[in-house]
Design a protein around this motif. Structure first.
Motif, mmCIF file in Angstrom:
data_model
loop_
_atom_site.group_PDB
_atom_site.id
_atom_site.type_symbol
_atom_site.label_atom_id
_atom_site.label_comp_id
_atom_site.label_asym_id
_atom_site.label_seq_id
_atom_site.Cartn_x
_atom_site.Cartn_y
_atom_site.Cartn_z
ATOM 1 N N LEU A 296 -0.775 2.809 -1.612
ATOM 2 C CA LEU A 296 -0.948 1.964 -0.265
ATOM 3 C C LEU A 296 -3.041 2.266 -1.028
ATOM 4 N N ASP A 297 -3.478 2.931 -0.187
ATOM 5 C CA ASP A 297 -4.652 3.261 -0.171
ATOM 6 C C ASP A 297 -5.251 3.050 -1.295
ATOM 7 N N ASP A 298 -4.780 2.724 -2.403
ATOM 8 C CA ASP A 298 -4.852 2.450 -3.679
ATOM 9 C C ASP A 298 -4.662 0.577 -3.841
ATOM 10 N N ASP A 299 -3.772 0.569 -3.292
ATOM 11 C CA ASP A 299 -3.966 -0.915 -3.776
ATOM 12 C C ASP A 299 -3.022 -1.468 -4.677
ATOM 13 N N ALA A 300 -1.160 0.487 -4.754
ATOM 14 C CA ALA A 300 -0.844 0.544 -5.912
ATOM 15 C C ALA A 300 0.764 -0.255 -5.788
ATOM 16 N N VAL A 301 0.822 -0.672 -4.208
ATOM 17 C CA VAL A 301 2.360 -1.617 -3.674
ATOM 18 C C VAL A 301 1.991 -2.834 -3.876
ATOM 19 N N ASP A 302 2.981 -2.960 -4.146
ATOM 20 C CA ASP A 302 3.041 -4.606 -4.474
ATOM 21 C C ASP A 302 4.094 -4.921 -2.841
ATOM 22 N N VAL A 303 5.324 -3.711 -2.736
ATOM 23 C CA VAL A 303 6.491 -4.632 -1.432
ATOM 24 C C VAL A 303 6.729 -3.039 -1.404
ATOM 25 N N LEU A 304 6.560 -3.032 0.186
ATOM 26 C CA LEU A 304 6.449 -1.845 1.115
ATOM 27 C C LEU A 304 7.875 -2.288 1.528
ATOM 28 N N PHE A 305 9.094 -1.571 1.283
ATOM 29 C CA PHE A 305 10.042 -1.551 2.155
ATOM 30 C C PHE A 305 9.866 -0.571 3.784
ATOM 31 N N VAL A 306 10.213 -0.908 4.976
ATOM 32 C CA VAL A 306 10.310 -0.458 6.261
ATOM 33 C C VAL A 306 11.860 -0.246 6.978
ATOM 34 N N SER A 307 12.303 0.666 7.600
ATOM 35 C CA SER A 307 13.340 0.060 8.559
ATOM 36 C C SER A 307 12.072 0.128 9.952
ATOM 37 N N PRO A 308 13.328 -1.088 10.559
ATOM 38 C CA PRO A 308 12.696 -1.714 12.243
ATOM 39 C C PRO A 308 12.410 -0.316 13.041
ATOM 40 N N GLU A 309 12.550 1.085 12.885
ATOM 41 C CA GLU A 309 12.338 1.973 13.723
ATOM 42 C C GLU A 309 11.619 1.967 13.075
ATOM 43 N N ASP B 84 2.531 10.482 -0.477
ATOM 44 C CA ASP B 84 2.413 10.014 -1.574
ATOM 45 C C ASP B 84 2.482 8.197 -1.534
ATOM 46 N N ILE B 85 3.425 7.737 -1.056
ATOM 47 C CA ILE B 85 3.122 6.369 -0.563
ATOM 48 C C ILE B 85 1.897 5.614 0.191
ATOM 49 N N GLU B 86 1.448 6.854 1.066
ATOM 50 C CA GLU B 86 0.196 6.270 1.497
ATOM 51 C C GLU B 86 -0.928 6.082 0.875
ATOM 52 N N GLN B 87 -0.668 7.470 0.228
ATOM 53 C CA GLN B 87 -1.732 6.991 -1.453
ATOM 54 C C GLN B 87 -2.126 6.152 -1.890
ATOM 55 N N PHE C 180 3.000 5.840 12.659
ATOM 56 C CA PHE C 180 3.561 4.280 12.013
ATOM 57 C C PHE C 180 1.949 3.367 12.253
ATOM 58 N N ARG C 181 2.569 2.846 13.783
ATOM 59 C CA ARG C 181 2.126 2.189 14.582
ATOM 60 C C ARG C 181 0.626 1.826 14.322
ATOM 61 N N ALA C 182 -0.175 3.354 14.712
ATOM 62 C CA ALA C 182 -0.975 3.922 14.260
ATOM 63 C C ALA C 182 -2.026 3.646 13.035
ATOM 64 N N GLU C 183 -1.692 4.140 12.128
ATOM 65 C CA GLU C 183 -2.722 5.178 10.975
ATOM 66 C C GLU C 183 -1.760 3.340 9.410
ATOM 67 N N GLN C 184 -0.580 2.751 9.441
ATOM 68 C CA GLN C 184 -0.301 2.141 8.542
ATOM 69 C C GLN C 184 -0.221 1.065 9.276
ATOM 70 N N LEU C 185 0.581 0.810 9.661
ATOM 71 C CA LEU C 185 0.478 -0.626 9.980
ATOM 72 C C LEU C 185 -0.404 -1.520 10.592
ATOM 73 N N VAL D 73 8.432 -5.292 -10.057
ATOM 74 C CA VAL D 73 6.879 -5.272 -8.716
ATOM 75 C C VAL D 73 7.552 -3.651 -8.372
ATOM 76 N N ARG D 74 6.233 -3.733 -8.134
ATOM 77 C CA ARG D 74 5.574 -1.879 -7.639
ATOM 78 C C ARG D 74 6.626 -1.439 -6.077
ATOM 79 N N ALA D 75 7.397 -1.347 -5.684
ATOM 80 C CA ALA D 75 7.849 -1.179 -4.627
ATOM 81 C C ALA D 75 8.251 0.350 -4.176
ATOM 82 N N ALA D 76 7.940 0.450 -2.964
ATOM 83 C CA ALA D 76 8.304 1.721 -2.447
ATOM 84 C C ALA D 76 8.697 1.779 -0.987
#
Length: 722
Positions: free
Chosen positions: A123-136, A118-121, A143-148, A103-106
């Motif tokens: 995601l843009d390339d659809d090369a992440v299967d699982v993304l872990f984030v902290s609740p913060e 690098d992780i954002e790139q 993060f809320r504006a650009e990634q979420l 599983v491609r994880a970040a």
């Protein structure tokens, strides 16, 4: 509109075949089979796109469920899974486990900021299967504006790990987790949601299920037996701290494999680690004071069985995964059976046997009380924060807000999170702002939660005094319908642990804990915001560095209130009566001798020549007897107390630095007679008080003495809070 489950999901038999193949990759075993309930949870997520709550014991395989479901969803063409995980160490373990399964994880968290681009790139390339984030991250504006929004639009699966953190009733409630309820409401009907935990009673299960069911959705709940067949539970009452350390020194090597020794306070963990190291055991401390790099190195050392144990506080909790952990020992009891079970659940996940022993202390209840903090806001504190944000003409950072309200940094940050979850404030670029939305103080709710915490403490005391199965008791505390006698604990099968402690080991431990003398560094900077509070000196605002000619020297106390050794006698000394009033008495002879030992060992540049004390409204006899006793024993000139202005700052109970200095600024003065005598003193002045908490009392008092002519000021007190 998201496609329905029946349009895209493979037939049940094919789905099971695919899931089993991924399980084989995950475990490295071609004959791997699902535990009861695992496939059913995967099917609910992948085939039916449901919202699911899985409550299963540690080691059951909850992470396998979401890794497999995430990969199956990806193979259907869905976007990545978003996994909200509470601790950095837990993320590290989960990322490694995911990669083992292909599983491609970040992960995006505070520890890998340099990798975010690098992780954002990826995601843009659809090369992440699982993304872990902290609740913060869910609060972070960028993060809320650009990634979420992009993640929500393509999300294949949302996972809330350690989901008891969502609930007010959970033993580890975290306000940021309540953001997840809003996130769930933004998801389309076709996005499955999984919440997992190993420690949830029925009240927590109901609360989490209600939040998962946002929008009227049905929630699939899978609840298994929580008892761990590998764990042997026991409680050994040894009384004093030195007898508990002596037991560990003599018997640690008899415990299987490597493990964790939990302590209630940072000081206790550091003391225990130092003592056991000196006794020849290879252990490492792991606390909130441990450097981040040293924490990771300690985790890796335990993973590799290079140490016998980590001596830890609750800082090492949900975030550590070592399947073959052989034992968990607690030196002092946690304040809740659920929290206790969460910690001991780290052991025996992949072993036939793991030993779990509680060594309760007579000081446990005092420590619970001393550290009791309520995660919920008070009306007055919330109103002060909301008022300050309303009055501000710009977003306020936490330090800027701290200068406007009477709250310390930690409680203030926690309160902001609670208010943010309730929609009353929000974090934007530059700091915090009020939203203008009305906020209602739910006093009844907060009182119920506080009462629940007291009930948990009572249950923990009941666990120690059981005459029936300990495992059954703990699992009943989690409302496990499968709770039953285990046949292995010390009540069911008799004591499985040695109970003897030799006189020699006890004596050695007693000598180690009898160590006295803790350095107290002086304050070097005034807190920000004093100008807003009207604090001025010599016609100027008080700000920046404290002038060298007005600073105190490094000070000393006998011990911290949280120490294993002298912490106990000091907590007794600073106890209050039944009405909450301080108990005032002269310094006990034994503690007086300890003070003289500290003074004798003090490596000051010049011996003090005189003694001044800080007048006390609550314990005047205690402070005066301490000062006069030191002066007599050391043949130092006794100059007397500072003058006390009883009206200045009296009863305000300020908690943060700026407000504390405000309350102290005019509370003390140097009487004329003391000033005259002070000018004749050649050498440092010993400034005596009973308790040092924020260090601002000593800072302000030392400034007065220095301005009155003291060459230098050496602060000394009986105890240091915290």
């Amino acid at each position: 509109m998201s496609p329905s489950a029946t349009e895209t999901a493979p037939p049940t038999s094919e789905l099971r075949e695919r899931a089993t193949a991924i399980l084989a990759d995950l475990t490295g075993r071609p004959d791997a089979a699902f535990h009861p309930g695992q496939y059913e949870a995967i099917e609910a997520l992948v085939a039916e796109r449901r919202r699911a709550l899985v409550v299963q014991r540690t080691g059951w395989g909850k992470s396998a469920v979401y890794f497999i479901a995430a990969l199956l969803r990806r193979r259907e063409g869905a976007g990545p899974a978003l996994i909200v995980s509470p601790l950095l160490a837990l993320m590290r373990d989960q990322v490694r486990a995911a990669e083992r399964a292909g599983v491609r994880a970040a992960a995006i968290n505070s520890a890998n900021v340099a990798e975010w681009r690098d992780i954002e790139q990826l995601l843009d390339d659809d090369a992440v299967d699982v993304l872990f984030v902290s609740p913060e991250r869910l609060v972070n504006p960028r993060f809320r504006a650009e990634q979420l929004p992009r993640l929500v639009a393509s999300l294949g699966l949302l996972v809330i790990d350690e989901a008891h953190c969502i609930s007010d009733w959970g033993h580890d409630f975290r306000p940021d987790y309540r953001r997840i309820r809003d996130l769930i409401g933004e998801l389309g009907d076709g996005v499955p949601v999984l919440a997992t935990t190993a420690t949830a009673n029925q009240r927590v299960v109901d609360d989490v299920a209600e939040q998962l069911g946002t929008g009227g959705r049905d929630v699939f709940t899978l609840r298994g037996a929580l008892a761990r067949d590998s764990l042997r539970l026991g409680v050994l009452e040894l009384g004093t701290a030195h007898r508990r350390l002596a037991w560990l020194a003599e018997h640690l090597d008899t415990l299987p494999g490597s493990g964790i020794i939990y302590c209630l306070t940072v000081s206790a963990a550091e003391d225990a680690a130092a003592f056991l190291t000196k006794a020849g055991h290879h252990v490492l401390p792991y606390t909130g004071r441990t450097d981040a790099a040293e924490r990771q190195a300690a985790e890796e050392a335990l993973q590799a069985n290079q140490v016998k144990a980590l001596v830890a506080t609750s800082a090492l909790g949900m975030g550590f995964d070592k399947p073959d952990l052989g034992f968990v020992v607690h030196v002092g009891a946690p304040s809740s059976p659920v929290a206790y079970y969460q910690q001991v659940g780290r052991a025996g996940r992949a072993t036939e046997r793991a030993d779990v022993l509680l060594l309760p202390g007579i000081e446990d209840r005092d420590i619970w009380h001393w550290f009791a903090t309520n995660a919920m806001p008070t009306q007055a504190r919330a109103d002060s924060v909301l008022g300050a944000l309303t009055e501000a003409d710009r977003p306020l950072s936490v330090p800027a807000l701290e200068a406007r309200v009477d709250l310390r940094r930690g409680p203030l940050e926690l309160l902001l999170k609670v208010l943010a979850v309730d929609g009353a404030v929000e974090y934007v670029s530059g700091g915090w702002v009020g939203t203008g939305r009305p906020w209602h103080y739910d006093a009844e709710r907060y009182e119920r939660i506080a009462a629940a915490r007291v009930a948990e403490q009572d249950a923990m005391l009941a666990y120690q005094a059981l005459d029936s199965c300990r495992m059954a008791f703990l699992t009943r505390q989690l409302d496990d319908p499968h709770a039953a006698p285990c046949g292995r604990c010390d009540v069911c099968a008799g004591s499985w642990y040695p109970t003897d402690v030799t006189v020699a080991a006890t004596s050695t431990a007693s000598e180690a804990l009898d160590r006295v003398g803790v350095a107290v560094p002086p304050r070097a900077l005034w807190p920000t915001g004093l100008d807003r509070l009207g604090i001025r000196a010599d016609g100027k605002n008080v700000t920046g560095k404290i002038a060298a000619a007005e600073q105190a020297e490094p000070g000393r106390v006998v011990a911290r209130l949280t120490d294993l050794g002298w912490g106990g006698p000091l907590r007794e000394l600073f106890a209050s009566d039944a009405d909450g009033r301080p108990i005032d008495a002269e310094v006990p002879a034994e503690l007086g001798r300890a003070c003289l030992r500290v003074l004798k060992a003090w490596d000051w540049a010049e011996r003090p020549a005189a003694v001044v004390w800080v007048p006390s409204a609550g314990r005047p006899r205690l402070v005066e007897s301490l000062a006069t006793g030191i002066a007599s024993a050391g043949r130092l000139k006794l100059l007397g107390p500072l003058a006390l202005n009883p009206d200045a700052g009296a009863g305000r109970g300020a908690s943060n630095s700026a407000y504390r200095v405000r309350d102290l600024w005019e509370r003390f003065a140097v009487p004329d007679q003391l000033a005259e005598e002070l000018r004749e003193v050649r050498g440092p002045v010993l400034l005596v008080d009973d308790l040092i908490d924020s260090r601002w009392t000593m800072t302000v008092a030392a400034r007065l003495l220095r301005r009155a002519g003291a060459d230098s000021v050496l602060p000394f007190a009986l105890a240091l809070a915290g």
